[in-house]
Design a protein around this motif. Structure first.
Motif, mmCIF file in Angstrom:
data_model
loop_
_atom_site.group_PDB
_atom_site.id
_atom_site.type_symbol
_atom_site.label_atom_id
_atom_site.label_comp_id
_atom_site.label_asym_id
_atom_site.label_seq_id
_atom_site.Cartn_x
_atom_site.Cartn_y
_atom_site.Cartn_z
ATOM 1 N N ARG A 191 0.875 -1.139 0.081
ATOM 2 C CA ARG A 191 0.125 -0.095 -0.115
ATOM 3 C C ARG A 191 0.763 1.249 -0.059
ATOM 4 O O ARG A 191 0.578 2.193 -0.699
ATOM 5 N N VAL A 192 1.889 1.277 0.797
ATOM 6 C CA VAL A 192 2.740 2.432 0.940
ATOM 7 C C VAL A 192 3.665 2.661 -0.511
ATOM 8 O O VAL A 192 3.422 3.876 -0.919
ATOM 9 N N MET A 193 3.976 1.701 -1.007
ATOM 10 C CA MET A 193 4.529 1.948 -2.367
ATOM 11 C C MET A 193 3.548 2.418 -3.401
ATOM 12 O O MET A 193 3.840 3.202 -4.238
ATOM 13 N N ALA A 194 2.501 1.739 -3.520
ATOM 14 C CA ALA A 194 1.503 2.010 -4.550
ATOM 15 C C ALA A 194 0.964 3.475 -4.204
ATOM 16 O O ALA A 194 1.088 4.377 -5.454
ATOM 17 N N GLY A 195 0.975 4.028 -3.013
ATOM 18 C CA GLY A 195 0.664 5.568 -2.718
ATOM 19 C C GLY A 195 1.918 6.250 -3.359
ATOM 20 O O GLY A 195 1.491 7.409 -3.660
ATOM 21 N N ALA A 196 3.130 5.833 -3.268
ATOM 22 C CA ALA A 196 4.048 6.545 -3.581
ATOM 23 C C ALA A 196 4.439 6.850 -5.297
ATOM 24 O O ALA A 196 4.898 7.904 -5.507
ATOM 25 N N VAL A 197 3.876 5.885 -5.873
ATOM 26 C CA VAL A 197 3.627 5.913 -7.509
ATOM 27 C C VAL A 197 2.587 6.694 -7.918
ATOM 28 O O VAL A 197 2.513 6.676 -9.257
#
Length: 305
Positions: A191-197
């Protein structure tokens, strides 16, 4: 043990297997929506059965309107679409007003959605009454056909099976062949990486929750072809739906299909030779035994860590 010949037992098993396909179809539609919600967000939605009831009551209401205007033979496909849309919209509102405040708090989501289910049941009682109601089915869903003189296959059961296959294929395409499905799977993975991209994970959660509720609405529309609907109808299927999701493996479409088929067939066949409660107990004991050996379910999803 039974006063049946081998030929009669064979015919009974075949008939019960076809009967189990109707239960399989409803369980599959219910569990698909539940697996999407639980697999992505970890939300234990105890009100999921009430979204099935929304779809069923929508179909009942539209059947009465169609009967008034003499268009009973034409309303049902429209009712399926309407059941999905109404359940989707209500699910979207519920996620925005309630669920989004309770992420990462599974016990709170369980209690909140259980309370929501009680509220929705009371709304059903106040609106449609406490008695069970049935939809007026079109003529093309009535009757049966006989592949052999001893076997009757109901047309409505075949229709529900085809509907479940179409919805399952749609979910598969949505999850694994669309850009939105890619966003959903990215959010599940990290979830964190998805939000970061740049993925709006809150919007993904909201639409995914609403989609799961919409599929439950379709299950409710399908349910009206095989049984009547009451305020507590949805709650009767919520345990079996969770059992399908856990046994098949959360977030696994293939596991959900295999689990729903196995549970529905086992219950349908065993309940003929046993009592209804003993058939459920026997099925549950087998599931518990398998889960003791495979706690992750039949088809565990692989997540990169």
């Amino acid at each position: 043990m039974f006063d049946y010949s081998m030929a009669e037992i064979g015919n009974i098993v075949v008939m019960q297997a076809f009967s189990g396909l109707s239960l399989f179809s409803v369980l599959l539609l219910m569990a698909l929506g539940l697996a999407i919600i639980f697999g992505q967000m970890g939300v234990i939605n105890m009100a999921h059965g009430e979204f099935m009831a929304i779809g069923a009551y929508t179909t009942v209401f539209l059947s009465r309107v169609a009967e008034t205007y003499g268009i009973v033979n034409y309303y049902f496909l429209f009712a399926i679409v309407a059941a999905f849309i109404i359940a989707f919209i209500i699910g979207y509102i519920v996620e925005f007003a309630l669920i989004r405040h309770l992420y990462k708090r599974p016990l709170d989501t369980l209690l909140a959605t259980w309370g929501l289910s009680l509220v929705m049941q009371q709304i059903f009682r106040s609106t449609f009454g406490a008695k069970e109601v049935s939809a007026v089915l079109p003529e093309w869903l009535m009757g049966s056909f006989q592949p052999t003189p001893d076997i009757d296959i109901p047309i409505n059961g075949v229709f529900v099976l085809v509907l479940a296959a179409v919805v399952t294929l749609g979910v598969f395409i949505f999850m694994f062949r669309s850009r939105w499905g890619l966003r959903v799977r990215a959010t599940v993975q990290n979830r964190v990486m998805a939000g970061a991209v740049g993925i709006n994970t809150k919007k993904v959660d909201r639409v995914t929750f609403a989609l799961g509720c919409g599929i439950a609405g379709v299950a409710g529309a399908a349910f009206t072809t095989i049984a009547s609907t009451g305020p507590t109808t949805g709650s009767l299927y919520i345990v079996d739906s969770f059992m399908v999701v856990v046994f098949g493996g959360a977030a696994s479409v293939l596991g959900t299909i295999a689990s729903a088929f196995g549970i529905a067939q086992a219950q349908s066949i065993l309940q003929f030779f046993m009592t209804s409660s003993m058939g459920k107990v026997a099925t549950l004991m087998v599931i518990v035994g398998i889960l003791m050996m495979r706690p992750e379910g039949l088809f565990a999803s692989k997540v990169r860590k």
